[in-house]
Design an enzyme around this catalytic site. Structure first.
Site, PDB file in Angstrom:
ATOM      1  N   SER B 166       0.825  -1.204   0.000  1.00 20.90           N
ATOM      2  CA  SER B 166       0.000   0.000   0.000  1.00 20.90           C
ATOM      3  C   SER B 166       0.855   1.249   0.000  1.00 20.90           C
ATOM      4  CB  SER B 166      -0.894   0.043   1.252  1.00 20.90           C
ATOM      5  OG  SER B 166      -1.650  -1.110   1.342  1.00 20.90           O
ATOM      6  N   GLU B 248      -2.287  -4.322  13.222  1.00 20.68           N
ATOM      7  CA  GLU B 248      -2.999  -4.018  11.991  1.00 20.68           C
ATOM      8  C   GLU B 248      -4.455  -4.439  12.091  1.00 20.68           C
ATOM      9  OE1 GLU B 248      -1.780  -6.140   8.438  1.00 20.68           O
ATOM     10  OE2 GLU B 248      -2.670  -4.603   7.172  1.00 20.68           O
TER      11      GLU B 248
END
Lengths: 368, 397
Positions: B166, B248
């Site tokens: 990302s 996360e």
């Protein structure tokens, strides 16, 4: 598990211990095999622990401990499907008298509820459906008192109850609740034999005369609040039953061997087990929030109660269905406990409004 | 002053400061584009202003020690700050990959030098990080990764390819998992910090079904990395990565049940019947079922936060909460698109209003919720093993 106070934690531990020692699932089988709806000796013990008076004010011999406290007890009792009139008496009966009873009515009944001397049943459903907005049973003026006419079915715990709380629509007015002695003239009780083995009955009221003192003040608003006490407490009991159905099944996945492996090593079963856990996590959140909202008299308590009861219904049915399926052939036998949970899940879902009823109620409250 | 009074005083201070400093044009904007897309954020002067003010106030990393750019707030104050921001539609501009994932990891496993070098830039929002974990041959089976890291004496030499990285095309730094031992699987993996300006690092955006180019391929061609950039010890990176993936998952579960109610949209776009109910009865049923699940999910987040605060271990439920959250958010995207009807099928162009285009793109983007950060299936595997104690699946090969 909610963050509990020391007293709440002690209450829950006490209930868990009592269930383990005195009311394992074999006790439920014993009552069912004997053809009874519940064991009066066991209910005397329940009342002796103080649980029948959890919602009863201290002045009337209770603990005034809140519906969250009662929910903690019922969750533990739900684990082994303890059959007793505790929910009808301590959650519904006690809250009806607390919220709608006069000083004289409270003094007459609350101490006897707390002591376990009397059990209570709410006669509200008619023609087999939970539809409290449409009560067909009529209450007509008769001098200073009332005459009640109608048929209630099913009345859960109504076969053996010592006091009936009857929902009836006053002519030209709204529905409200009446206290009726089951041995009054014109009351006919017919016990049902249902899949879950609990007490349920049809009760007819043919021109039953009650005096002016029989009416509980509060009308439809009272009925709603009393029902919500019962629904939240029932959702807690169902959470306990669903949790036990799940844990028993998860243990079986770790012991049953097929194809040379534990069946719990199969991914198809693992993911379905996790799906049950996920529903139990969500249901616990909703149940605890509903109980706390009632105790706090929060404005969103009705929506939270419907959320809790709908989730509890769906989750208990899921866990009981998977309990039968994952146990395979043995799960279909009368000898195994899976069937007991499966049958109770259907009956408990239907009691006080099933999941569909509560989704619709949640929708209306939310403006959908 | 008692604890509660002190917290309420802090809440009042926070509210006042936010009212004075949060740029109103950013209110209730979706923070994701700002956090994902550097050019988008840098081009918005309001965002720049907000980032600078938050950096000066040290509230971008409110719970971190002051020497690393934080404000050293305790957990109740961090929570109050988040609540006050949510109340006015504000967001934390520092809440990017570096803050949510690498920061907690360095605080737990990093050396003093590594923390001092990297944490202040994360807390100020001036350094963007990306996560170099997945590879073409290592997706759900992450530990099979093969990017090689060879000890070349005074430096590490890294060779390999990462994917689904990302924001790699806009990142300044990358934390990566690399293979330091080819004879072991999990125990041959190390955790390495790579400067994206190093020679041999090449990134290439991947266009997704939503049109987003946020994910990248990242090629590492004989990249030289200083010895001091290894976090933890050689071959012990897998344990660090598992801890980081927990951070996360925590961050991925936040806010899944939020978002404005779909009810007013449905009432206006679908219409109501004679008694005021949403006219499409089937859609109404599904909207209610979704609203109830989102409600229960939000209650779950509140309950678990309270239990964690009271000292209960809730880690075991993290994978379950992640799958519940992605379910809720995906159902919401599906329903929003259905409510918009044909107006929810627009791809681009002036024929479609911004909210209409947002609906179709969110619907496409939402499929990723159950794939990234450990797919739905992987979360279920983890929960089966760790939470339910079920045995390992028999080896397939």
């Amino acid at each position: 598990m909610a963050v509990l106070s020391d007293e709440q934690g002690m209450l829950r531990d006490m209930a868990a211990e009592w269930v383990r020692d005195r009311a394992p699932i074999s006790a439920f089988r014993h009552v069912a095999d004997a053809g009874g709806a519940y064991d009066p000796a066991l209910y005397a013990e329940i009342a002796g622990m103080g649980w029948a008076g959890v919602l009863v004010p201290e002045a009337h011999g209770g603990a005034n401990f809140g519906v969250l406290g009662l929910g903690l007890v019922l969750e533990e009792l739900g684990r082994t499907l303890v059959a007793s009139p505790l929910l009808s008496t301590a959650a519904i009966g006690a809250s009806a008298l607390r919220l709608g009873g006069s000083a004289r009515q409270q003094a007459a009944w609350l101490p006897r509820i707390a002591s376990g001397e009397v059990t209570v049943a709410l006669a509200i459903d008619e023609r087999g459906r939970h539809d409290p907005a449409h009560i067909g049973t009529r209450a007509s003026r008769d001098g200073d008192g009332w005459r009640l006419d109608g048929i209630k079915a099913p009345v859960i715990d109504g076969g053996a109850a010592d006091l009936l709380i009857v929902a009836a629509t006053i002519e030209g007015g709204e529905a409200t609740l009446f206290l009726v002695a089951p041995d009054a003239k014109g009351v006919t009780r017919m016990a049902y034999c249902r899949i879950d083995g609990r007490d349920a009955a049809q009760v007819r009221f043919d021109g039953v005369a009650v005096d002016g003192e029989a009416l509980l003040a509060g009308g439809a608003g009272l009925i709603d609040r009393v029902l919500d006490h019962g629904r939240a407490a029932l959702a807690a009991e169902m959470l306990g039953s669903a949790t036990q159905a799940f844990e028993t099944t998860n243990d079986y996945l770790k012991t049953r061997v097929q194809f040379g492996q534990l069946i719990g090593s199969f991914q198809a079963l693992q993911h379905r087990a996790v799906a049950m856990l996920a529903e139990l996590v969500m249901t616990r959140s909703a149940v605890e929030a509903a109980l706390a909202a009632i105790d706090a008299d929060a404005p969103d308590q009705a929506a939270l109660v419907s959320l809790a009861k709908a989730l509890a219904g769906d989750t208990f049915r899921l866990c009981a269905r998977e309990m039968v399926q994952m146990h395979g052939g043995i799960g279909m036998t009368e000898e195994h406990d899976a069937g007991l949970y499966y049958k109770r899940a259907a009956a408990a879902d239907a009691f006080l409004g099933n999941s569909a009823f509560h989704r619709e109620r949640y929708a209306r409250l939310g403006g959908y | 002053m008692g604890d509660d009074a002190a917290l309420e005083a802090f809440r009042a201070d926070a509210r006042e400061w936010l009212a004075e400093n949060f740029p109103p044009p950013l209110a209730h904007k979706n923070p994701v584009p700002y956090q994902n897309d550097a050019p988008y954020a840098e081009a918005d002067p309001d965002w720049q202003l907000w980032r600078t003010r938050m950096a000066e106030r040290r509230w971008g990393a409110p719970g971190w020690p002051e020497i690393y750019g934080g404000a050293a707030l305790d957990a109740p104050r961090v929570r109050i700050l988040a609540e006050e921001m949510r109340a006015i539609g504000a967001f934390n501009p520092m809440k990017m990959t570096g803050y949510t994932m690498l920061g907690p990891t360095l605080l737990e496993f990093g050396t003093e030098e590594q923390r001092a070098q990297h944490l202040p830039g994360i807390a100020r929002g001036t350094v963007r990080w990306c996560q170099g974990f997945s590879e073409p041959g290592a997706g759900s089976d992450l530990a099979s990764l093969s990017t090689r890291c060879i000890d070349a004496g005074d430096h590490w030499l890294v060779e390999g390819q990462k994917v689904w990285t990302s924001g790699a095309n806009h990142a300044d730094w990358c934390f990566a998992l690399v293979r330091t031992d080819t004879t072991a699987k999990q125990r041959g993996i190390s955790f390495l910090l790579i400067d994206m300006r190093s020679e041999g690092v090449v990134t290439r955006p991947i266009t997704l079904i939503s049109g987003s180019t946020h994910f990248c391929e990242m090629f590492l061609n004989a990249v030289r990395v200083p010895k001091g950039n290894l976090v933890g010890r050689v071959n012990e990176g897998w344990g660090i990565a598992k801890r980081l993936l927990q951070f996360e998952r925590d961050s991925l579960s936040e806010g899944r049940g939020e978002g404005a109610s779909l009810l007013p949209l449905a009432r206006s776009r679908v219409g109501t019947d004679g008694v005021g109910r949403i006219a499409d009865g089937d859609l109404r049923s599904r909207l209610v079922a979704h609203a109830m699940r989102a409600h229960a999910y939000n209650l779950t987040m509140t309950r678990l936060a309270a239990e964690a605060k009271a000292g209960s271990a809730i880690d075991a439920l993290v994978p379950v909460v992640k799958t519940l959250g992605s379910d809720v958010a995906q159902a919401r995207a599906d329903l929003a698109m259905e409510i918009y009807g044909d107006r929810g099928l627009g791809w681009t162009g002036a024929d479609y209003a911004p909210d209409e285009l947002d609906v179709s793109h969110q619907w496409l983007h939402a499929r990723a919720f159950s794939i990234y950060g450990g797919s739905y299936e992987i979360q279920n595997n983890i929960a089966a093993k760790r939470t339910l104690g079920l045995p390992d699946p028999a080896s397939a090969r």
